[in-house]
Design a protein around this motif. Structure first.
Motif, PDB file in Angstrom:
ATOM      1  N   ASP A 240     -44.911 -35.820 -14.372  1.00 45.02           N
ATOM      2  CA  ASP A 240     -45.762 -35.385 -15.123  1.00 45.02           C
ATOM      3  C   ASP A 240     -46.447 -34.107 -14.423  1.00 45.02           C
ATOM      4  O   ASP A 240     -46.934 -34.192 -13.511  1.00 45.02           O
ATOM      5  CB  ASP A 240     -46.965 -36.444 -15.637  1.00 45.02           C
ATOM      6  N   PHE A 241     -46.483 -33.125 -15.114  1.00 44.99           N
ATOM      7  CA  PHE A 241     -46.911 -31.732 -14.560  1.00 44.99           C
ATOM      8  C   PHE A 241     -48.124 -31.326 -15.535  1.00 44.99           C
ATOM      9  O   PHE A 241     -47.899 -31.680 -16.826  1.00 44.99           O
ATOM     10  CB  PHE A 241     -45.918 -30.903 -14.744  1.00 44.99           C
ATOM     11  N   PRO A 242     -49.145 -30.696 -15.077  1.00 48.12           N
ATOM     12  CA  PRO A 242     -50.040 -30.268 -15.779  1.00 48.12           C
ATOM     13  C   PRO A 242     -49.665 -29.207 -16.537  1.00 48.12           C
ATOM     14  O   PRO A 242     -48.821 -28.467 -16.344  1.00 48.12           O
ATOM     15  CB  PRO A 242     -51.334 -29.956 -14.756  1.00 48.12           C
ATOM     16  N   THR A 243     -50.359 -29.365 -17.937  1.00 39.69           N
ATOM     17  CA  THR A 243     -50.049 -28.180 -18.931  1.00 39.69           C
ATOM     18  C   THR A 243     -51.455 -27.333 -18.901  1.00 39.69           C
ATOM     19  O   THR A 243     -52.572 -28.012 -18.844  1.00 39.69           O
ATOM     20  CB  THR A 243     -49.644 -28.699 -20.355  1.00 39.69           C
ATOM     21  N   HIS A 244     -51.287 -25.974 -18.998  1.00 36.35           N
ATOM     22  CA  HIS A 244     -52.342 -25.177 -19.105  1.00 36.35           C
ATOM     23  C   HIS A 244     -52.441 -24.304 -20.184  1.00 36.35           C
ATOM     24  O   HIS A 244     -51.685 -23.872 -20.933  1.00 36.35           O
ATOM     25  CB  HIS A 244     -52.302 -24.031 -17.879  1.00 36.35           C
ATOM     26  N   ASP A 245     -53.689 -23.909 -20.567  1.00 33.68           N
ATOM     27  CA  ASP A 245     -54.038 -22.818 -21.625  1.00 33.68           C
ATOM     28  C   ASP A 245     -54.874 -21.763 -20.804  1.00 33.68           C
ATOM     29  O   ASP A 245     -54.639 -21.845 -19.401  1.00 33.68           O
ATOM     30  CB  ASP A 245     -54.930 -23.469 -22.683  1.00 33.68           C
ATOM     31  N   VAL A 246     -54.949 -20.724 -21.430  1.00 34.38           N
ATOM     32  CA  VAL A 246     -55.667 -19.727 -20.617  1.00 34.38           C
ATOM     33  C   VAL A 246     -56.777 -19.787 -20.055  1.00 34.38           C
ATOM     34  O   VAL A 246     -56.866 -19.533 -18.868  1.00 34.38           O
ATOM     35  CB  VAL A 246     -55.849 -18.260 -21.938  1.00 34.38           C
ATOM     36  N   GLU A 247     -57.690 -20.812 -20.496  1.00 34.69           N
ATOM     37  CA  GLU A 247     -58.886 -20.968 -19.736  1.00 34.69           C
ATOM     38  C   GLU A 247     -58.390 -21.853 -18.656  1.00 34.69           C
ATOM     39  O   GLU A 247     -59.325 -21.843 -17.603  1.00 34.69           O
ATOM     40  CB  GLU A 247     -59.870 -21.813 -20.745  1.00 34.69           C
ATOM     41  N   SER A 248     -57.680 -22.973 -18.767  1.00 34.79           N
ATOM     42  CA  SER A 248     -57.430 -24.033 -17.585  1.00 34.79           C
ATOM     43  C   SER A 248     -56.598 -23.473 -16.441  1.00 34.79           C
ATOM     44  O   SER A 248     -56.451 -23.893 -15.361  1.00 34.79           O
ATOM     45  CB  SER A 248     -57.037 -25.269 -17.888  1.00 34.79           C
ATOM     46  N   ALA A 249     -55.667 -22.335 -16.747  1.00 35.26           N
ATOM     47  CA  ALA A 249     -54.738 -21.793 -15.731  1.00 35.26           C
ATOM     48  C   ALA A 249     -55.259 -21.300 -14.441  1.00 35.26           C
ATOM     49  O   ALA A 249     -56.237 -20.654 -14.599  1.00 35.26           O
ATOM     50  CB  ALA A 249     -53.797 -20.798 -16.571  1.00 35.26           C
ATOM     51  N   PRO A 250     -54.591 -21.435 -13.656  1.00 28.79           N
ATOM     52  CA  PRO A 250     -54.908 -20.640 -12.404  1.00 28.79           C
ATOM     53  C   PRO A 250     -55.078 -19.148 -12.616  1.00 28.79           C
ATOM     54  O   PRO A 250     -54.426 -18.495 -13.491  1.00 28.79           O
ATOM     55  CB  PRO A 250     -53.762 -20.702 -11.146  1.00 28.79           C
ATOM     56  N   GLU A 251     -56.082 -18.374 -11.966  1.00 31.66           N
ATOM     57  CA  GLU A 251     -56.320 -16.964 -12.382  1.00 31.66           C
ATOM     58  C   GLU A 251     -55.033 -15.935 -12.307  1.00 31.66           C
ATOM     59  O   GLU A 251     -55.187 -15.173 -13.166  1.00 31.66           O
ATOM     60  CB  GLU A 251     -57.204 -16.630 -11.044  1.00 31.66           C
ATOM     61  N   LYS A 252     -53.934 -16.200 -11.455  1.00 28.17           N
ATOM     62  CA  LYS A 252     -52.911 -15.267 -11.413  1.00 28.17           C
ATOM     63  C   LYS A 252     -52.207 -15.699 -12.807  1.00 28.17           C
ATOM     64  O   LYS A 252     -51.367 -14.771 -13.195  1.00 28.17           O
ATOM     65  CB  LYS A 252     -52.020 -15.466 -10.543  1.00 28.17           C
ATOM     66  N   SER A 253     -52.074 -16.984 -13.330  1.00 31.14           N
ATOM     67  CA  SER A 253     -51.336 -17.201 -14.470  1.00 31.14           C
ATOM     68  C   SER A 253     -51.970 -16.703 -15.820  1.00 31.14           C
ATOM     69  O   SER A 253     -51.401 -16.509 -16.907  1.00 31.14           O
ATOM     70  CB  SER A 253     -51.082 -18.528 -14.539  1.00 31.14           C
ATOM     71  N   LYS A 254     -53.335 -16.572 -15.931  1.00 33.95           N
ATOM     72  CA  LYS A 254     -54.034 -16.126 -17.193  1.00 33.95           C
ATOM     73  C   LYS A 254     -53.252 -15.126 -17.815  1.00 33.95           C
ATOM     74  O   LYS A 254     -53.253 -14.969 -19.089  1.00 33.95           O
ATOM     75  CB  LYS A 254     -55.462 -16.066 -16.976  1.00 33.95           C
ATOM     76  N   PRO A 255     -53.295 -13.892 -17.122  1.00 33.75           N
ATOM     77  CA  PRO A 255     -52.493 -12.713 -18.093  1.00 33.75           C
ATOM     78  C   PRO A 255     -51.214 -13.000 -18.324  1.00 33.75           C
ATOM     79  O   PRO A 255     -50.763 -12.538 -19.275  1.00 33.75           O
ATOM     80  CB  PRO A 255     -52.540 -11.673 -16.936  1.00 33.75           C
ATOM     81  N   LEU A 256     -50.394 -13.945 -17.782  1.00 32.02           N
ATOM     82  CA  LEU A 256     -49.119 -14.276 -18.088  1.00 32.02           C
ATOM     83  C   LEU A 256     -49.100 -15.233 -19.247  1.00 32.02           C
ATOM     84  O   LEU A 256     -48.284 -14.844 -20.029  1.00 32.02           O
ATOM     85  CB  LEU A 256     -48.468 -14.855 -16.946  1.00 32.02           C
TER      86      LEU A 256
END
Length: 173
Positions: free
Chosen positions: A3-19
């Motif tokens: 089980d891996f966490p799933t992210h949205d723009v708000e919960s993602a690590p900073e470097k993943s947000k623009p991606l």
């Protein structure tokens, strides 16, 4: 299965947000696989760059679909087959091509069938093919992107479940 966490723009690590914002802009949503890859920004960035190289290749939409779905079906990827069925529809790929790929039936023309044969040869021979089978950079890139996606998607789970029945790909509830 992990089980891996799933992210949205708000919960993602900073470097993943623009991606993820790029995914949202490009797809109108964040695909589940992108939401998982966002945990490791470098993984998501590499996937997006490789995917863009395939999109920018000389392959038309039918040819991209043949490479992607051939690998997805061969790997029995329960996430990728239905996802790329939807993508093929958005790319206006004929249902005849999509159904033939999912059902492992003959494709509508010899060129697409040759591409499927080549893709399977590269896949089943770990990246090599016979000299008689012409390669293209586009086909190698497309194969790489699918291997990456298929391998990752077989190791994660989320609330989005897809199952197979007799090689027919259906969404389960």
């Amino acid at each position: 299965m992990s089980d891996f966490p799933t992210h949205d723009v708000e919960s993602a690590p900073e470097k993943s947000k623009p991606l993820l914002e790029s995914s949202l802009k490009g797809f109108g949503m964040i695909p589940g696989l992108h939401a998982v890859m966002a945990e490791a920004p470098g993984v998501l960035e590499a996937y997006q760059k490789l995917h863009q190289l395939v999109l920018d290749s000389s392959f038309d939409n039918d040819e991209k679909t043949v490479v992607w779905q051939t690998i997805n079906v061969e790997n029995a990827c329960h996430y990728c087959v239905p996802a790329h069925t939807g993508i093929a529809r958005m790319m206006e790929v004929s249902d005849d091509i999509t159904n033939a790929l999912r059902d492992e039936a003959p494709l509508p023309n010899d060129k697409l069938e040759a591409l499927r044969t080549f893709t399977l040869a590269v896949m089943n021979k770990n990246g090599t093919a016979d000299a008689a089978q012409p390669a293209s950079v586009a086909s190698i890139l497309a194969c790489c992107s699918r291997f990456f996606c298929n391998r990752l998607s077989t190791h994660w789970s989320s609330s989005f479940r897809i199952t197979t029945h007799s090689r027919h790909w259906i969404h389960s509830s």
